[in-house]
Design a protein around this motif. Sequence first.
Motif, PDB file in Angstrom:
ATOM      1  N   UNK A 183       0.837  -1.197   0.000  1.00 59.40           N
ATOM      2  CA  UNK A 183       0.000   0.000   0.000  1.00 59.40           C
ATOM      3  C   UNK A 183       0.873   1.248   0.000  1.00 59.40           C
ATOM      4  N   UNK A 184       0.467   2.261  -0.741  1.00 59.51           N
ATOM      5  CA  UNK A 184       1.235   3.506  -0.716  1.00 59.51           C
ATOM      6  C   UNK A 184       1.085   4.197   0.637  1.00 59.51           C
ATOM      7  N   UNK A 211      -2.407  15.362  -4.669  1.00 64.78           N
ATOM      8  CA  UNK A 211      -2.183  14.516  -5.848  1.00 64.78           C
ATOM      9  C   UNK A 211      -1.818  13.089  -5.424  1.00 64.78           C
ATOM     10  N   UNK A 212      -0.990  12.950  -4.389  1.00 61.69           N
ATOM     11  CA  UNK A 212      -0.622  11.621  -3.905  1.00 61.69           C
ATOM     12  C   UNK A 212      -1.834  10.894  -3.328  1.00 61.69           C
ATOM     13  N   UNK A 213      -2.685  11.615  -2.597  1.00 59.29           N
ATOM     14  CA  UNK A 213      -3.923  11.006  -2.085  1.00 59.29           C
ATOM     15  C   UNK A 213      -4.789  10.508  -3.235  1.00 59.29           C
ATOM     16  N   UNK A 214      -4.985  11.357  -4.219  1.00 57.31           N
ATOM     17  CA  UNK A 214      -5.812  10.984  -5.363  1.00 57.31           C
ATOM     18  C   UNK A 214      -5.254   9.791  -6.110  1.00 57.31           C
ATOM     19  N   UNK A 273      -7.188   6.252  -6.443  1.00 58.28           N
ATOM     20  CA  UNK A 273      -7.596   5.776  -7.772  1.00 58.28           C
ATOM     21  C   UNK A 273      -6.900   4.491  -8.175  1.00 58.28           C
ATOM     22  N   UNK A 274      -5.616   4.396  -7.919  1.00 59.59           N
ATOM     23  CA  UNK A 274      -4.844   3.253  -8.387  1.00 59.59           C
ATOM     24  C   UNK A 274      -4.970   2.026  -7.500  1.00 59.59           C
ATOM     25  N   UNK A 275      -5.039   2.226  -6.192  1.00 61.85           N
ATOM     26  CA  UNK A 275      -5.061   1.106  -5.269  1.00 61.85           C
ATOM     27  C   UNK A 275      -6.379   0.965  -4.527  1.00 61.85           C
ATOM     28  N   UNK A 276      -7.026   2.065  -4.268  1.00 61.03           N
ATOM     29  CA  UNK A 276      -8.264   2.034  -3.495  1.00 61.03           C
ATOM     30  C   UNK A 276      -8.030   2.064  -1.994  1.00 61.03           C
ATOM     31  N   UNK A 277      -6.787   1.860  -1.585  1.00 60.96           N
ATOM     32  CA  UNK A 277      -6.414   1.878  -0.174  1.00 60.96           C
ATOM     33  C   UNK A 277      -5.053   2.532  -0.054  1.00 60.96           C
ATOM     34  N   UNK A 278      -4.789   3.139   1.105  1.00 57.36           N
ATOM     35  CA  UNK A 278      -3.483   3.723   1.352  1.00 57.36           C
ATOM     36  C   UNK A 278      -3.303   3.947   2.839  1.00 57.36           C
ATOM     37  N   UNK A 279      -2.063   4.118   3.232  1.00 52.14           N
ATOM     38  CA  UNK A 279      -1.732   4.493   4.601  1.00 52.14           C
ATOM     39  C   UNK A 279      -1.522   5.996   4.641  1.00 52.14           C
ATOM     40  N   UNK A 280      -1.972   6.636   5.710  1.00 51.19           N
ATOM     41  CA  UNK A 280      -1.720   8.052   5.910  1.00 51.19           C
ATOM     42  C   UNK A 280      -0.675   8.215   7.003  1.00 51.19           C
ATOM     43  N   UNK A 281       0.308   9.061   6.745  1.00 54.38           N
ATOM     44  CA  UNK A 281       1.236   9.466   7.787  1.00 54.38           C
ATOM     45  C   UNK A 281       1.090  10.983   7.936  1.00 54.38           C
ATOM     46  N   UNK A 282       1.579  11.498   9.030  1.00 50.81           N
ATOM     47  CA  UNK A 282       1.493  12.937   9.258  1.00 50.81           C
ATOM     48  C   UNK A 282       0.096  13.414   9.589  1.00 50.81           C
TER      49      UNK A 282
END
Length: 91
Positions: free
Chosen positions: A9-10, A31-34, A38-47
Amino acid sequence: MFATPFTELPVVDITPLRHSDHAGERACAVAELGHGARENGFLYLSGHGIDPALLDQLPAAAKSFFAQPLQEQRACWIGNSSNRRGYVPEP
């Protein structure tokens, strides 16, 4: 199926959305969130600034919520929210 196959996951640092007045830094985070959404549907948030001790309480809070009768869970239904936050029951 995902738009792009992935093996991890990004991780997106959203610190600029919380602390930066620099438009370019904020635009990059957006842009990174989007892209991750869009590409993965899931991501980790830092900060994000959420206290890790609060995050540690999340599993117990979820277990407590879902242990309630369905009628009480539905009192938190997302359709009653002005900001689209809340419970979405299974169909």
